[in-house]
Every structure is written in C-alpha cells, then in structure tokens.
Design a protein around this motif. Structure first.
Motif, PDB file in Angstrom:
ATOM      1  N   LYS A 189       0.698  -1.054   0.214  1.00  0.00           N
ATOM      2  CA  LYS A 189      -0.284  -0.458  -0.525  1.00  0.00           C
ATOM      3  C   LYS A 189       1.239   1.387   0.323  1.00  0.00           C
ATOM      4  O   LYS A 189       0.195   2.113  -0.762  1.00  0.00           O
ATOM      5  CB  LYS A 189      -1.357  -0.176   1.336  1.00  0.00           C
ATOM      6  N   TYR A 190       1.856   1.237   0.466  1.00  0.00           N
ATOM      7  CA  TYR A 190       2.856   2.780   0.504  1.00  0.00           C
ATOM      8  C   TYR A 190       4.288   2.540  -0.454  1.00  0.00           C
ATOM      9  O   TYR A 190       4.494   1.011  -0.408  1.00  0.00           O
ATOM     10  CB  TYR A 190       3.494   2.261   2.004  1.00  0.00           C
ATOM     11  N   ASP A 191       4.871   3.837  -0.091  1.00  0.00           N
ATOM     12  CA  ASP A 191       5.909   3.337  -1.133  1.00  0.00           C
ATOM     13  C   ASP A 191       6.597   3.218  -0.151  1.00  0.00           C
ATOM     14  O   ASP A 191       7.326   2.844   1.033  1.00  0.00           O
ATOM     15  CB  ASP A 191       6.694   5.306  -1.091  1.00  0.00           C
ATOM     16  N   PRO A 192       7.956   2.432  -1.094  1.00  0.00           N
ATOM     17  CA  PRO A 192       8.937   1.014  -0.700  1.00  0.00           C
ATOM     18  C   PRO A 192       9.808   1.669   0.802  1.00  0.00           C
ATOM     19  O   PRO A 192      10.996   1.352   1.174  1.00  0.00           O
ATOM     20  CB  PRO A 192       9.594   1.140  -1.950  1.00  0.00           C
ATOM     21  N   ASP A 241       8.820   4.503   2.221  1.00  0.00           N
ATOM     22  CA  ASP A 241       8.326   3.581   4.080  1.00  0.00           C
ATOM     23  C   ASP A 241       7.657   2.883   4.811  1.00  0.00           C
ATOM     24  O   ASP A 241       6.998   1.844   4.276  1.00  0.00           O
ATOM     25  CB  ASP A 241       6.732   5.080   3.551  1.00  0.00           C
ATOM     26  N   SER A 242       9.205   2.367   5.313  1.00  0.00           N
ATOM     27  CA  SER A 242       8.800   1.518   6.100  1.00  0.00           C
ATOM     28  C   SER A 242       7.879   1.123   7.510  1.00  0.00           C
ATOM     29  O   SER A 242       7.792  -0.048   7.950  1.00  0.00           O
ATOM     30  CB  SER A 242      10.808   1.177   6.629  1.00  0.00           C
ATOM     31  N   ILE A 243       7.718   2.716   7.781  1.00  0.00           N
ATOM     32  CA  ILE A 243       7.216   2.874   8.935  1.00  0.00           C
ATOM     33  C   ILE A 243       5.931   2.626   8.990  1.00  0.00           C
ATOM     34  O   ILE A 243       4.916   2.262  10.180  1.00  0.00           O
ATOM     35  CB  ILE A 243       7.926   4.806   9.469  1.00  0.00           C
ATOM     36  N   THR A 244       4.919   3.396   8.400  1.00  0.00           N
ATOM     37  CA  THR A 244       3.903   3.475   8.191  1.00  0.00           C
ATOM     38  C   THR A 244       3.126   2.189   7.792  1.00  0.00           C
ATOM     39  O   THR A 244       2.377   1.636   8.500  1.00  0.00           O
ATOM     40  CB  THR A 244       2.859   4.063   6.883  1.00  0.00           C
ATOM     41  N   PRO A 245       3.548   1.041   6.862  1.00  0.00           N
ATOM     42  CA  PRO A 245       2.956  -0.627   7.613  1.00  0.00           C
ATOM     43  C   PRO A 245       3.220  -1.371   8.090  1.00  0.00           C
ATOM     44  O   PRO A 245       2.371  -2.215   8.675  1.00  0.00           O
ATOM     45  CB  PRO A 245       4.275  -0.869   6.011  1.00  0.00           C
ATOM     46  N   MET A 246       4.238  -1.075   9.352  1.00  0.00           N
ATOM     47  CA  MET A 246       4.473  -1.152  10.539  1.00  0.00           C
ATOM     48  C   MET A 246       3.422  -1.166  11.501  1.00  0.00           C
ATOM     49  O   MET A 246       3.063  -1.568  12.172  1.00  0.00           O
ATOM     50  CB  MET A 246       6.349  -0.925  11.159  1.00  0.00           C
ATOM     51  N   THR A 268      17.672  -8.162   5.265  1.00  0.00           N
ATOM     52  CA  THR A 268      19.049  -7.605   3.978  1.00  0.00           C
ATOM     53  C   THR A 268      18.826  -6.804   2.994  1.00  0.00           C
ATOM     54  O   THR A 268      19.493  -5.832   2.074  1.00  0.00           O
ATOM     55  CB  THR A 268      19.780  -8.606   4.226  1.00  0.00           C
ATOM     56  N   ASP A 269      18.036  -6.415   2.817  1.00  0.00           N
ATOM     57  CA  ASP A 269      17.189  -6.098   1.408  1.00  0.00           C
ATOM     58  C   ASP A 269      17.169  -4.585   1.942  1.00  0.00           C
ATOM     59  O   ASP A 269      17.672  -3.950   0.385  1.00  0.00           O
ATOM     60  CB  ASP A 269      15.861  -5.827   1.234  1.00  0.00           C
TER      61      ASP A 269
END
Length: 382
Positions: free
Chosen positions: A154-157, A159-164, A335-336
């Motif tokens: 759903k989110y820009d790659p 942005d790792s915070i909002t999905p969490m 590791t991505d």
C-alpha cells in the motif's frame, strides 16, 4: 549531561508475564533470548538460568518444530525463568507450547506461510484461544524485515514505518475484539531512528498498550549497545517503553551481557546520564548484525560478523550499510535495505547488493567477494 531526570511513564495497562508485571508504571523489565539449540535441553536450561540470575524478567526461546516443543516441556521443568516462546512461522505450535510458557510472541508478517487457505484472523484467534486457556500473555511482534505483505504493497517502498504501524494497530484492534487485553506490542527496526519514530507514533495512537522496545540486529558491542541506547534514550526518556531487549551478536556464553547492557542503559537514563541531543551519524559506515540465537545454523556467523567489521574498517567514512544476518528466517528480507547484505546458511553465506542476490559462497570465500562489492560501491561514490 543532566544531574537527574524525572520521567513520567506512560500509563499503559498492566500485563502479567509469569511472575513479572509490566506496564502501569511497573519497573521496566529486561529480556533476552536463548541462543542455544532448543532441543539441547541441558544447554538451553543452563542459558535460561544464567539469564534469569543476571536479572532477565523474561527469557524467550525459539520453537520451530514439534521436537522443539517437546524439548520446551522438559526445559520448563528445569528452570524458574519466566519463559516466552517465539512461534516464527507455524502458528499451530501455539497449542503445543502454551502449557509451558508465560508469553507467546507471534509476528503478523509470518502468518502467511502456513495454511494459506486460512485468514490471518483465524490464525490469531487460534493463538489467543491457547493463551486464554493456558494463562499466557501475548506479544504482537512487528519486525521491519517481515512486515505484512498487504501493508507493504500500500505504501512507497521508502516508507517502512507506516506499514509496521498499521499492522500493529490492526492486530491490536482484532485482539481487543476477542476480549483479550493481556498483550504487549513491539515494533523493531535495525535503524534506531525508525524505532524511535514508529514507537512514538504507536504510543500516540494506543497509549494503553505496553511496548517492548528493541533495535533488531543491533550488532556487536560496543556499537550495538550504542545504537540501542540512542533509541532507548529517546523513548524511555519520554515515558515510552515497558520491557526492553538489547539484541547483540555474542557467543553463547556471553548472552547474559544483553541483560547487563539493558539494565545499565535504563539506570543511566533514569540517572540523567544521557545526551541532551542524540544524533545518529548516518554519514559513516554502518554494520548491522542480528543477535545470535538458536536459529543460527552455523556458529561461524559470529566470527564472520567480527571479521566483516575488521575488514571494512577502511570504509568507515563512507555512508554504506552492510547487514550480516545469521539465519534463513529473517536474513533474506532484513538485508533488503542494506547496500550489501550477507545471510548465513549451514555451509554457505548468501551475498546481496540491495535486493539483488549475487550468489552463495563458502565461509572461507565470502570476505574477498564482499570486499570486491564494497570497493565497487566506494568507487561509484567518488
């Protein structure tokens, strides 16, 4: 430096984990995780007791199979530690482990790997029913490297915070609907800044839910302790956090150092031994490595992490991130986001450049391959 710090803890609800109570202004509990093979009962009991004696409020054990669960039943008889279990990918194991532990941790992002015909709600419902029946607390453990795939899409790659955050909030709401409130949440990342941001945002949305804090794959001491301290100072100093773990890459016999580090950081924060402004230096080489635990399939991972740190010293002034992961469970995904990533199997080390797989190499072959890729990145930055 401050002479004294008055911290107004968040008024989260109380949660009992065996003999320990967290939240509701109870003292912050320090946790750790055994790094022994769970089926090695004697070694796991010895490490559980060593952690308990050092001051661990909760000791977490990984259970990946029915044989692990059977070993856990015997371990429970031989230790008085408050035990938590990490279900990993097989939610059905909750039925086998719940009678023997005080807390069950499940990862929302790992609920998609088994019995794909069942919804995640059915799987969580199964886990919660086991917790209710066997007097267990629950941890909803959201991790940056294994976030719910539907949330990530759903989110820009970047942005790792909002999905969490969305994953954690969604699961809290569902567990609440089941009439169960004896749970805590953790939101972990290898970057202290992300840990700070996501936990602050969660605490604003759900101030009632106790939080377990940690920087995943913090690495080796002293760097791993420094990274963790940065996050803890910013969060605990603002009243956020009810349990903590300092995740360090350590040999088995040194795992109790995680407890000592956690207690020391908490004591320092309350005594005001903190920086008035904490700045995470992202202009330098950043090496992250996961904490040694029972999922590591080759203990050569510990030496490899140390050798990577030593070999890459010449690149210390470049903004490059290298991740060294010890197992196949978290390694591929976590590791991505690194410029260069290594995740270790029983006999081979898998090398990646970002999300691109570069091949698998023997433990005695990997360092020259890593250096070759590192030099190429440095050259491109010049």
């Amino acid at each position: 430096m401050l002479a004294f710090m008055t911290i107004e803890r968040n008024e989260t609800r109380p949660v009992r984990i065996g003999s320990v109570h967290i939240g509701s202004r109870h003292p912050i509990a320090v946790q750790s995780m055994t790094a022994t093979k769970t089926q090695d009962i004697d070694a796991t009991v010895a490490q559980s007791e060593a952690l308990r004696v050092r001051g661990a409020g909760v000791v977490r054990i990984a259970v990946d199979s029915e044989k692990d669960a059977a070993a856990l039943a015997e371990i429970r008889k031989q230790t008085t530690a408050n035990l938590a279990v990490d279900l990993q990918e097989n939610f059905r194991l909750a039925q086998l482990v719940a009678p023997f532990v005080d807390k069950i941790r499940y990862n929302p992002g790992h609920l998609y790997h088994h019995q794909r015909d069942k919804s995640w709600q059915e799987k969580v419902g199964f886990i919660i029913n086991q917790a209710k029946e066997h007097d267990c607390a629950i941890r909803i453990g959201v991790n940056c490297g294994s976030v719910d795939p539907e949330k990530k899409e759903k989110y820009d790659p970047s942005d790792s915070i909002t999905p969490m955050l969305e994953s954690a909030l969604e699961h809290c709401e569902f567990v609440d609907s089941l009439g169960f409130d004896r749970y805590v949440v953790s939101l972990k990342d290898s970057d202290p800044r992300h840990v700070i941001e996501v936990n602050k945002r969660f605490a604003q949305r759900r101030p009632d839910v106790p939080l377990h804090l940690g920087v995943t794959e913090a690495g080796m001491p002293p760097d791993g302790i420094v990274k963790t301290r940065i996050a803890f100072e910013q969060l605990i100093g603002k009243g956020i956090g009810d349990t903590v773990r300092v995740s360090l890459t350590l040999p088995n016999d040194r795992k109790p150092e995680e407890i000592a580090a956690g207690k020391s950081i908490i004591e320092d924060i309350y005594a005001g031994r903190v920086r008035s402004v904490v700045v995470f230096d992202d202009t330098k080489l950043n090496i992250i490595s996961c904490p040694s635990c029972s999922r590591v399939e080759n203990e050569a991972f510990i030496d490899l992490a140390a050798n990577v740190k030593e070999m890459t010293e010449y690149a210390k002034d470049y903004a490059i991130t290298i991740a060294v992961m010890g197992c196949r469970v978290n390694g591929p995904g976590e590791t991505d986001d690194a410029d260069l990533g290594l995740w270790c199997g029983p006999t081979k080390v898998n090398l990646k450049r970002g999300t691109e797989a570069l091949g698998a190499f023997g433990y005695d072959e990997i360092l020259p391959k890593l250096q070759q890729e590192l030099d190429a990145i440095i050259e491109a930055k010049r």
